[in-house]
Motif scaffolding. Sequence first.
Motif, PDB file in Angstrom:
ATOM      1  N   ARG A  72      -4.489  -2.458  -9.834  1.00 31.58           N
ATOM      2  CA  ARG A  72      -3.079  -2.073  -9.769  1.00 31.58           C
ATOM      3  C   ARG A  72      -2.306  -2.796 -10.870  1.00 31.58           C
ATOM      4  N   ILE A  73      -1.498  -2.023 -11.585  1.00 31.65           N
ATOM      5  CA  ILE A  73      -0.608  -2.557 -12.613  1.00 31.65           C
ATOM      6  C   ILE A  73       0.814  -2.234 -12.167  1.00 31.65           C
ATOM      7  N   GLN A  74       1.626  -3.276 -11.951  1.00 32.65           N
ATOM      8  CA  GLN A  74       2.980  -3.095 -11.413  1.00 32.65           C
ATOM      9  C   GLN A  74       3.997  -3.163 -12.548  1.00 32.65           C
ATOM     10  N   LEU A  75       4.850  -2.128 -12.615  1.00 33.06           N
ATOM     11  CA  LEU A  75       5.951  -2.061 -13.575  1.00 33.06           C
ATOM     12  C   LEU A  75       7.249  -2.127 -12.784  1.00 33.06           C
ATOM     13  N   MET A  76       7.972  -3.233 -12.871  1.00 34.90           N
ATOM     14  CA  MET A  76       9.245  -3.340 -12.162  1.00 34.90           C
ATOM     15  C   MET A  76      10.243  -2.381 -12.784  1.00 34.90           C
ATOM     16  N   ALA A  77      10.935  -1.619 -11.955  1.00 36.18           N
ATOM     17  CA  ALA A  77      11.832  -0.574 -12.438  1.00 36.18           C
ATOM     18  C   ALA A  77      12.925  -1.140 -13.328  1.00 36.18           C
ATOM     19  N   GLU A  96       2.056   5.782  -8.870  1.00 31.17           N
ATOM     20  CA  GLU A  96       2.685   5.703  -7.546  1.00 31.17           C
ATOM     21  C   GLU A  96       4.075   5.075  -7.678  1.00 31.17           C
ATOM     22  N   GLY A  97       5.083   5.798  -7.252  1.00 27.73           N
ATOM     23  CA  GLY A  97       6.454   5.297  -7.290  1.00 27.73           C
ATOM     24  C   GLY A  97       6.857   4.667  -5.957  1.00 27.73           C
ATOM     25  N   HIS A  98       7.548   3.516  -6.030  1.00 27.20           N
ATOM     26  CA  HIS A  98       8.004   2.796  -4.833  1.00 27.20           C
ATOM     27  C   HIS A  98       9.482   2.463  -4.968  1.00 27.20           C
ATOM     28  N   ALA A  99      10.188   2.390  -3.817  1.00 21.50           N
ATOM     29  CA  ALA A  99      11.619   2.109  -3.818  1.00 21.50           C
ATOM     30  C   ALA A  99      11.936   0.979  -2.838  1.00 21.50           C
ATOM     31  N   ASN A 100      13.077   0.359  -3.080  1.00 21.02           N
ATOM     32  CA  ASN A 100      13.573  -0.694  -2.200  1.00 21.02           C
ATOM     33  C   ASN A 100      14.089  -0.052  -0.907  1.00 21.02           C
ATOM     34  N   ARG A 111      14.386  -6.295  -5.850  1.00 19.49           N
ATOM     35  CA  ARG A 111      14.042  -5.865  -7.208  1.00 19.49           C
ATOM     36  C   ARG A 111      12.545  -5.654  -7.360  1.00 19.49           C
ATOM     37  N   GLY A 112      11.735  -6.525  -6.685  1.00 18.35           N
ATOM     38  CA  GLY A 112      10.289  -6.387  -6.780  1.00 18.35           C
ATOM     39  C   GLY A 112       9.759  -5.132  -6.116  1.00 18.35           C
ATOM     40  N   ASN A 113      10.471  -4.661  -5.094  1.00 14.11           N
ATOM     41  CA  ASN A 113      10.022  -3.445  -4.401  1.00 14.11           C
ATOM     42  C   ASN A 113      10.331  -2.163  -5.183  1.00 14.11           C
ATOM     43  N   ASP A 114      11.291  -2.216  -6.097  1.00 12.87           N
ATOM     44  CA  ASP A 114      11.567  -1.063  -6.974  1.00 12.87           C
ATOM     45  C   ASP A 114      10.562  -1.116  -8.131  1.00 12.87           C
ATOM     46  N   ARG A 115       9.530  -0.276  -8.058  1.00  8.48           N
ATOM     47  CA  ARG A 115       8.440  -0.406  -9.035  1.00  8.48           C
ATOM     48  C   ARG A 115       7.676   0.910  -9.155  1.00  8.48           C
ATOM     49  N   VAL A 116       6.894   0.995 -10.240  1.00 10.87           N
ATOM     50  CA  VAL A 116       5.904   2.054 -10.416  1.00 10.87           C
ATOM     51  C   VAL A 116       4.561   1.366 -10.612  1.00 10.87           C
ATOM     52  N   GLU A 117       3.570   1.759  -9.833  1.00  7.90           N
ATOM     53  CA  GLU A 117       2.243   1.168  -9.942  1.00  7.90           C
ATOM     54  C   GLU A 117       1.305   2.162 -10.628  1.00  7.90           C
ATOM     55  N   ILE A 118       0.614   1.647 -11.661  1.00  3.16           N
ATOM     56  CA  ILE A 118      -0.456   2.418 -12.307  1.00  3.16           C
ATOM     57  C   ILE A 118      -1.752   1.979 -11.648  1.00  3.16           C
ATOM     58  N   VAL A 119      -2.379   2.874 -10.883  1.00  2.00           N
ATOM     59  CA  VAL A 119      -3.560   2.534 -10.094  1.00  2.00           C
ATOM     60  C   VAL A 119      -4.792   3.121 -10.793  1.00  2.00           C
ATOM     61  N   ILE A 120      -5.732   2.238 -11.160  1.00  2.00           N
ATOM     62  CA  ILE A 120      -6.978   2.654 -11.807  1.00  2.00           C
ATOM     63  C   ILE A 120      -8.045   2.765 -10.725  1.00  2.00           C
ATOM     64  N   TYR A 121      -8.526   3.960 -10.481  1.00  2.00           N
ATOM     65  CA  TYR A 121      -9.537   4.192  -9.456  1.00  2.00           C
ATOM     66  C   TYR A 121     -10.938   4.093 -10.063  1.00  2.00           C
ATOM     67  N   PRO A 122     -11.928   3.778  -9.236  1.00  2.73           N
ATOM     68  CA  PRO A 122     -13.299   3.654  -9.773  1.00  2.73           C
ATOM     69  C   PRO A 122     -13.941   4.995 -10.128  1.00  2.73           C
TER      70      PRO A 122
END
Length: 344
Positions: free
Chosen positions: A223-228, A266-270, A329-340
């Motif tokens: 998982r790679i987390q990008l804070m919005a 995957e997009g996430h919101a506060n 602020r940490g919960n507002d993020r987009v995660e780049i998920v690399i699957y196997p």
Amino acid sequence: MPLGICLCLGLLVICFSGCSKNGDFTNPFASAGGGRSDRVPSGSPAQQVAQLEQWRRDSELEVKQLRQSVAGLTEKNQTLQTQIANAQRATQLQNQHLKSVSDRLAATTSELAQTQMQKQGSSQDAASLNELNQEKERQLAATRQSVQKLQQQLKESTEQLGTVQSQLTQSEARAQSAQQSVEHLTASSRQRGGATIRSNQNLKMVTLPTDKATIERDGNVIRIQLMAENFFNPQTAQIQDGEIVTLEQMGKKLAEAYPDQRIGLEGHANPNQDPKGVWRNGHHLSSAQAMAIYEFFLTRSVFRSDQMFIVGHGANHPVYSSATETGRRGNDRVEIVIYPDAVK
């Protein structure tokens, strides 16, 4: 009159006459109350004899009366003696009763003294019991305070447990979502435009070219987390101009490390977020931000369209507490998920 009697009377006259002349003879028939001791027969001898006879009869009568008086006095004396004896017996009984009363009084006094001692002892016992009761009351109050503290601690523990259970539920939901994504990807291993999906369980970690994103291993995915706030303009799905180069460098690094892997955006919101403008809610905004990263990678040929898919989770999977600004602020993020799973 017989001769003997006459002789006797004559002798008596002579005797009385002689005695009266001598003055030494006391009339034996005289009584102190009647004054007869001063009387002397007078007259002829016959008269004197008659007088003496009368005196004798009077004396006999007096003797009889005296005897009757003595008998009466004797009877009265006996009555008095009887009364005295009765009085003595009554006195003795009274003395015995008085002694009994005195004994009872002494016993009652002793009992009273013992009762007073017992009462004093009871008062001391009552004071001790009262003190003991007060001590028990203090202990009970302390115990109640302890119970209240324990109840408060139990309440806090229950709340913490609820929070942990909520986090666990969210983690389980997240894992289930990931599992569903894997299953979805596995199910889609059929031919799609000549591409076939296959699993790669040995994904390696890479070093990102920026400190505005984080990378971590989460089970068999990366998982790679990008804070919005670091990559998007506030309350929008527009990538900041100053971060375009950063995303290009990071996309190039990821494409080199994972050229064929399945990529989830995957997009996430506060949970407390209240989006403005065209966004109906946080779920809508998080989906739009994930789509923006998808378009960015696709237009710059970082990843192929058949490698990537988009998920908008909204506020369903927070990773930080929303009680603080940093957590929100940490919960507002987009995660780049690399699957196997690799897509060929």
